[in-house]
Design a protein around this motif. Sequence first.
Motif, PDB file in Angstrom:
ATOM      1  N   ASP A   1       1.441  -1.453   0.000  1.00  0.00           N
ATOM      2  CA  ASP A   1       0.255  -0.442   0.080  1.00  0.00           C
ATOM      3  C   ASP A   1       0.652   1.517  -0.305  1.00  0.00           C
ATOM      4  OD1 ASP A   1      -1.379   1.706   2.280  1.00  0.00           O
ATOM      5  OD2 ASP A   1      -3.120   1.374   0.420  1.00  0.00           O
TER       6      ASP A   1
ATOM      7  N   TYR B   1       4.290   1.543  -1.215  1.00  0.00           N
ATOM      8  CA  TYR B   1       4.494   1.200  -1.920  1.00  0.00           C
ATOM      9  C   TYR B   1       3.725   2.472  -3.018  1.00  0.00           C
ATOM     10  CZ  TYR B   1       5.965  -0.204  -6.974  1.00  0.00           C
ATOM     11  OH  TYR B   1       5.915  -0.521  -8.319  1.00  0.00           O
ATOM     12  N   SER B   2       2.429   1.735  -3.686  1.00  0.00           N
ATOM     13  CA  SER B   2       1.606   2.236  -4.412  1.00  0.00           C
ATOM     14  C   SER B   2       1.293   3.771  -4.379  1.00  0.00           C
ATOM     15  CB  SER B   2       0.000   1.015  -4.466  1.00  0.00           C
ATOM     16  OG  SER B   2       0.436   0.147  -4.484  1.00  0.00           O
ATOM     17  N   ARG B   3       0.980   4.029  -3.313  1.00  0.00           N
ATOM     18  CA  ARG B   3       0.612   5.773  -2.862  1.00  0.00           C
ATOM     19  C   ARG B   3       1.716   6.588  -3.101  1.00  0.00           C
ATOM     20  NH1 ARG B   3      -0.914   7.153   2.579  1.00  0.00           N
ATOM     21  NH2 ARG B   3       0.086   5.208   3.548  1.00  0.00           N
TER      22      ARG B   3
ATOM     23  N   LYS C   1       4.610   6.123  -5.154  1.00  0.00           N
ATOM     24  CA  LYS C   1       4.020   5.700  -7.361  1.00  0.00           C
ATOM     25  C   LYS C   1       2.742   6.771  -7.680  1.00  0.00           C
ATOM     26  CE  LYS C   1       4.457   2.169 -10.414  1.00  0.00           C
ATOM     27  NZ  LYS C   1       4.599   0.939 -10.770  1.00  0.00           N
ATOM     28  N   LEU C   2       2.025   6.333  -7.022  1.00  0.00           N
ATOM     29  CA  LEU C   2       0.623   7.633  -7.428  1.00  0.00           C
ATOM     30  C   LEU C   2       1.056   9.033  -7.214  1.00  0.00           C
ATOM     31  CD1 LEU C   2      -1.625   7.866  -8.814  1.00  0.00           C
ATOM     32  CD2 LEU C   2      -2.713   7.450  -6.144  1.00  0.00           C
TER      33      LEU C   2
END
Lengths: 332, 208
Positions: A112, A114-116, A118-119
């Motif tokens: 989570d 990591y995904s945030r 990236k965004l």
Amino acid sequence: MKHAVQALAEAKQAEAPAFAAAEYARARATFAGAMQEWEFQNQRHFIYRNYRSARAQARKTVLLCHEAGLKAQQTKDSLTRSVQTRLTMLQSGIRYFEHYYKNLPLSHATFDAYSRAKLQYREAGDSFLRGKIREASKLSAEAGNLMDQASAKARLLLESYFRDYPLWQKNARLARKLSAQGQTVLLIDKLAATCSVLRGGKIAEIFPAEFGRHWTGDKIRKGDKATPEGVYRIIKKRHPGSTRYYKSLLLDYPNAEDQARFAALKRSGLLPRNASIGGGIEIHGEGGKGVSWTDGCIALANADMDRIFRYCNVATPVIIIGSARSLNEYLK
Amino acid sequence: MKKVFFAMAVLVMAVMMGGCAKVPQAELDAANAAITKAKTAEANVYLASSFNAIQDSLNAINAEIEANKGKLFKSFSDVKMKLSTLTGEANNLVAETEARKDTIREQVTTALTQLQSVSAENAELVKKAPRGKEGKAALESIESEMATINAAAGEIPELLKNGNLLEAQTKVQAAHAQAESINQELKTVIEKYNAKQHRPVSHRPKHK
């Protein structure tokens, strides 16, 4: 006074309110003082008027605006460089994470973060391209924090995983030695996600393999969804119809070492009394899903399972290691 | 007669000077009010350079007013005209700002619809995701990214409702671009996998 008005406008254009706020505020205050003084003098009888102070403040306004403009330019340039550097580092960090960590069984919280990251990196990049440097700075800083969090957790997992590397090296040497002595040996590398067939001390074939959900751990007990590490042998070959996984090769897990470790953990209270060591670890088919999905078994695609099945017999050694490469080699 | 004529001339001049000599306070107040209204409408955020230009013009007019006050023969007719023009511009800016905000709202709403469509497609593509190492897709990571994108999409209606239009715009654009990137990745990988589907999965290691 006209010059002062113009100087204020120019300083505003140079984004002094954003990047040299204190200096611009001083310039504005001085201009306000000049205007007030001018107004005061205008209210007096023309004989008594003295515009010297108003003019001096107007000149000072011009000077302060010039300084504010310069400071704004310097601050903006410095911040722009800093944001550019941060964005470049973020990009590298993301690539590094995707290459080395993305396939690890990380926690939901780590994925989570990591995904945030990236965004937010993307949002920061868009803001930067639109010239919103302060916004880009804030977003990239937040993305950096998230990326650091995710990378630190992933790194920790990896380092913890490689604690057993000396034992894996020893077992990998054993695999080569046994195969050099004339046996067919299966060498399973969990990090590389491969099942290799060794003959004559060399790798003859490599097949992709899938493992238990928590494959980075050594199997301790029943239900932990870990694939065990160690030296095993095939004790049974199951043909189609006698297994729901196409074909399978049953291993002699738990071996003596597994049992000794399990007993020690139970004695020390680290495992509950009713814990069971588990069993039924196989190399079987129905793999090729691209994810770690088994309960601890090693899964291969059916076509690969056909070949393995032909090469192996009961008593064929199956050596399972965490990684043939060291952590440094893996991270190169 | 000459004296009367002279007196009348002085009187006329005094009236004329008096009539033009007053600071156009009403016009000044109207200009300030219009600028305040434009700021309330967030012209300083959405049409910053136009708003700054109007503020700078008002500063210049104020300076002109003071310059006139210092003169013996004052005339504010030019200033009056400028103030009137400025007031008109500030009032127009309110309308232009609302139009700009409407445009951004529309862009964000369209982008959000597109994002939702791509996200739905991604959810379907993940089900067809490559079965096998060839896919090189870390499905768990992709699913986590998709969840983050969905969460970001969920925040956008609230941002629009609260008037944070620029933040909504940044967020939806980034989320949409990320969703498209995942979409491309999945399609490429599925295409690659389908092309290899009937080839033997095993391979021999390269000899050094």
